[in-house]
Design a protein around this motif. Structure first.
Motif, PDB file in Angstrom:
ATOM      1  N   GLY A   1       0.523  -1.131  -0.156  1.00 42.67           N
ATOM      2  CA  GLY A   1      -0.228  -0.277  -0.107  1.00 42.67           C
ATOM      3  C   GLY A   1       1.143   1.401  -0.184  1.00 42.67           C
ATOM      4  O   GLY A   1       0.696   2.737  -0.504  1.00 42.67           O
ATOM      5  N   MET A   2       1.938   0.821   0.917  1.00 47.15           N
ATOM      6  CA  MET A   2       2.537   2.847   1.027  1.00 47.15           C
ATOM      7  C   MET A   2       3.258   2.671  -0.642  1.00 47.15           C
ATOM      8  O   MET A   2       3.660   3.477  -0.800  1.00 47.15           O
ATOM      9  CB  MET A   2       3.918   2.236   1.928  1.00 47.15           C
ATOM     10  CG  MET A   2       5.076   3.360   1.766  1.00 47.15           C
ATOM     11  SD  MET A   2       3.887   4.903   2.920  1.00 47.15           S
ATOM     12  CE  MET A   2       3.762   4.612   4.541  1.00 47.15           C
ATOM     13  N   THR A   3       3.904   1.838  -1.345  1.00 49.05           N
ATOM     14  CA  THR A   3       4.278   1.181  -2.744  1.00 49.05           C
ATOM     15  C   THR A   3       3.017   2.760  -2.841  1.00 49.05           C
ATOM     16  O   THR A   3       4.139   3.547  -4.204  1.00 49.05           O
ATOM     17  CB  THR A   3       4.731   0.156  -2.912  1.00 49.05           C
ATOM     18  OG1 THR A   3       5.494  -1.004  -1.843  1.00 49.05           O
ATOM     19  CG2 THR A   3       5.001   0.354  -4.497  1.00 49.05           C
ATOM     20  N   TYR A   4       2.399   2.400  -3.495  1.00 48.93           N
ATOM     21  CA  TYR A   4       1.266   3.480  -4.360  1.00 48.93           C
ATOM     22  C   TYR A   4       1.564   5.023  -3.929  1.00 48.93           C
ATOM     23  O   TYR A   4       1.688   5.845  -5.352  1.00 48.93           O
ATOM     24  CB  TYR A   4       0.083   2.530  -4.271  1.00 48.93           C
ATOM     25  CG  TYR A   4       0.168   1.502  -4.780  1.00 48.93           C
ATOM     26  CD1 TYR A   4      -0.375   1.224  -6.453  1.00 48.93           C
ATOM     27  CD2 TYR A   4      -0.780   0.897  -3.668  1.00 48.93           C
ATOM     28  CE1 TYR A   4      -0.308  -0.046  -6.619  1.00 48.93           C
ATOM     29  CE2 TYR A   4      -0.986  -1.230  -4.806  1.00 48.93           C
ATOM     30  CZ  TYR A   4      -1.083  -0.757  -6.109  1.00 48.93           C
ATOM     31  OH  TYR A   4      -1.481  -2.305  -7.143  1.00 48.93           O
ATOM     32  N   VAL A   5       1.466   4.974  -2.499  1.00 49.25           N
ATOM     33  CA  VAL A   5       1.291   6.334  -2.875  1.00 49.25           C
ATOM     34  C   VAL A   5       3.471   6.914  -2.805  1.00 49.25           C
ATOM     35  O   VAL A   5       3.437   7.756  -3.112  1.00 49.25           O
ATOM     36  CB  VAL A   5       1.860   6.561  -0.547  1.00 49.25           C
ATOM     37  CG1 VAL A   5       1.584   7.717   0.018  1.00 49.25           C
ATOM     38  CG2 VAL A   5       0.071   6.610  -0.690  1.00 49.25           C
ATOM     39  N   MET A   6       4.382   5.751  -2.613  1.00 46.87           N
ATOM     40  CA  MET A   6       5.807   6.555  -2.914  1.00 46.87           C
ATOM     41  C   MET A   6       5.448   6.531  -4.065  1.00 46.87           C
ATOM     42  O   MET A   6       6.967   7.198  -4.790  1.00 46.87           O
ATOM     43  CB  MET A   6       6.595   5.910  -2.057  1.00 46.87           C
ATOM     44  CG  MET A   6       6.662   5.660  -0.887  1.00 46.87           C
ATOM     45  SD  MET A   6       8.305   4.416   0.526  1.00 46.87           S
ATOM     46  CE  MET A   6       9.452   5.391  -0.430  1.00 46.87           C
ATOM     47  N   ALA A   7       5.518   5.522  -5.293  1.00 48.05           N
ATOM     48  CA  ALA A   7       5.069   6.193  -6.288  1.00 48.05           C
ATOM     49  C   ALA A   7       4.966   7.797  -7.201  1.00 48.05           C
ATOM     50  O   ALA A   7       5.678   7.604  -8.116  1.00 48.05           O
ATOM     51  CB  ALA A   7       4.141   5.222  -6.848  1.00 48.05           C
TER      52      ALA A   7
ATOM     53  N   LYS B   1      13.564   2.876  -7.662  1.00 41.62           N
ATOM     54  CA  LYS B   1      11.745   3.622  -7.232  1.00 41.62           C
ATOM     55  C   LYS B   1      10.643   2.349  -6.606  1.00 41.62           C
ATOM     56  O   LYS B   1      10.934   0.916  -6.231  1.00 41.62           O
ATOM     57  CB  LYS B   1      10.985   3.800  -8.822  1.00 41.62           C
ATOM     58  CG  LYS B   1      10.977   2.802  -9.732  1.00 41.62           C
ATOM     59  CD  LYS B   1      10.092   3.253 -10.870  1.00 41.62           C
ATOM     60  CE  LYS B   1      10.691   1.707 -11.842  1.00 41.62           C
ATOM     61  NZ  LYS B   1       9.906   2.073 -13.440  1.00 41.62           N
ATOM     62  N   PRO B   2      10.230   3.200  -6.084  1.00 41.91           N
ATOM     63  CA  PRO B   2       8.982   1.277  -5.164  1.00 41.91           C
ATOM     64  C   PRO B   2       8.374   0.730  -6.401  1.00 41.91           C
ATOM     65  O   PRO B   2       7.966   1.095  -7.455  1.00 41.91           O
ATOM     66  CB  PRO B   2       8.126   3.176  -4.943  1.00 41.91           C
ATOM     67  CG  PRO B   2       8.681   3.708  -4.181  1.00 41.91           C
ATOM     68  CD  PRO B   2       9.167   4.923  -5.623  1.00 41.91           C
TER      69      PRO B   2
END
Length: 341
Positions: A62-68, A282-283
């Motif tokens: 879930g955090m990967t989407y935001v960091m993207a 990148k994430p």
């Protein structure tokens, strides 16, 4: 060896370290614990490690989407804790089914994600401040209906009555069930990893998210609806946090008021670890999964070797520092080389 050849060799070594260093570290640690701890080799221990890693991995995805999209969600751990309380209250307080609890949990994740999206995208509040505020609101709000108590079957309600419901068997199977010996949380973790990889790496949505994270102004000038994609990232992050919380509450069998307290740091750590895998910078979904597995390997191995629980945070911190070294320090020292004519 000429200077050009030496420089070329140096570049190749640095490229190999950046791309494969973290994978090698993970494999070496796995082999070390396998060789030194017989119990680590059993399928039961391996599946237990994967089950432990599943919640961290799902929150990290879930955090990967935001960091993207170049953001950060500090409310992810509180959202997982909210999911724990909502599921417990649905079944224990209101005596509803496990399926209803699943729906309530997912809706709670969507609501939190939309709240974050409105604060960040519409109200233009910086993401760290907006999600910090959301985190505190959730932490307090989830305690009000239960007056700070953990929710469990047979507890006494504020009016003196006994709670009428309990955790249903089908809901508890979310963590305890298995297919062909593979626990449900592990299967769910792998499915969500594949889904995240597909969205970020193989769809227009993912390409737009990465473009926004790399240069939001250029993306805006190119006609990308950056607000829409940023909002979507925060909603996905909160939904994944709710799913992680759902697995967690089915594991512990009660609405623990402290559930999800450490999930924020773990989610951020594994998502950052993911940026160092294969030198992608990148994430990404597979990197996040590897980060969660590495944390699971380290903590499981230390536990089997008799280290107390208070060593775990130190171990997580060391893993994160090593990941940051691979992601930033080493990659920035790579030498650009143009062959001599």
């Amino acid at each position: 060896m000429s200077a050009d050849q030496e420089l070329t060799t140096r570049m190749r070594v640095q490229d190999a370290v950046v791309k494969y260093g973290f994978i090698v570290v993970t494999v070496l640690l796995f082999v070390f614990f396998m060789a030194s701890e017989p119990a680590f080799r059993t399928s039961g221990s391996l599946f237990a490690m994967l089950k432990y890693s599943s919640v961290t991995a799902i929150l990290g995805l879930g955090m990967t989407y935001v960091m993207a999209v170049g953001g950060m969600d500090l409310s992810i751990g509180s959202t997982a804790g909210l999911a724990v309380q909502m599921a417990a209250m649905t079944m224990v307080f209101y005596n509803l089914t496990g399926s209803t609890a699943v729906i309530v949990v997912l809706l709670a994740g969507v609501v939190v994600g939309l709240l974050n999206a409105v604060l960040i995208v519409v109200c233009k509040i910086p993401d760290l401040l907006a999600t910090l505020g959301t985190m505190f609101v959730i932490q307090g709000a989830k305690l009000i209906p239960v007056e700070g108590q953990s929710v469990s079957a047979g507890m006494t309600l504020r009016n003196g009555d006994t709670a009428p419901g309990k955790f249903t068997d089908d809901f508890l199977q979310i963590d305890r069930g298995a297919i062909a010996g593979v626990p449900y949380p592990v299967i769910l973790m792998l499915l969500l990893t594949v889904l995240t990889w597909f969205i970020l790496a193989r769809t227009k949505w993912g390409r737009m998210m990465y473009a926004i994270g790399a240069n939001p102004e250029a993306s805006r000038l190119a006609g990308v609806p950056i607000n829409r994609y940023r909002g979507l990232a925060y909603v996905l992050c909160s939904v994944f946090a709710a799913i992680g919380g759902m697995i967690l509450v089915s594991r512990i069998g009660q609405g623990d008021v402290n559930a999800g307290a450490s999930s924020l740091l773990e989610a951020v750590a594994v998502a950052l670890v993911g940026t160092s895998v294969l030198g992608i910078g990148k994430p990404n979904a597979w990197g996040t999964l590897l980060g969660a597995l590495l944390v699971g390997i380290v903590l499981t191995g230390l536990t089997m070797k008799g280290f107390s629980y208070f060593y775990q945070d130190t171990a997580k911190g060391l893993v994160l520092i090593v990941a940051l070294l691979f992601s930033f320090t080493i990659s920035r020292k790579k030498v650009r080389y143009t062959p001599a004519v």
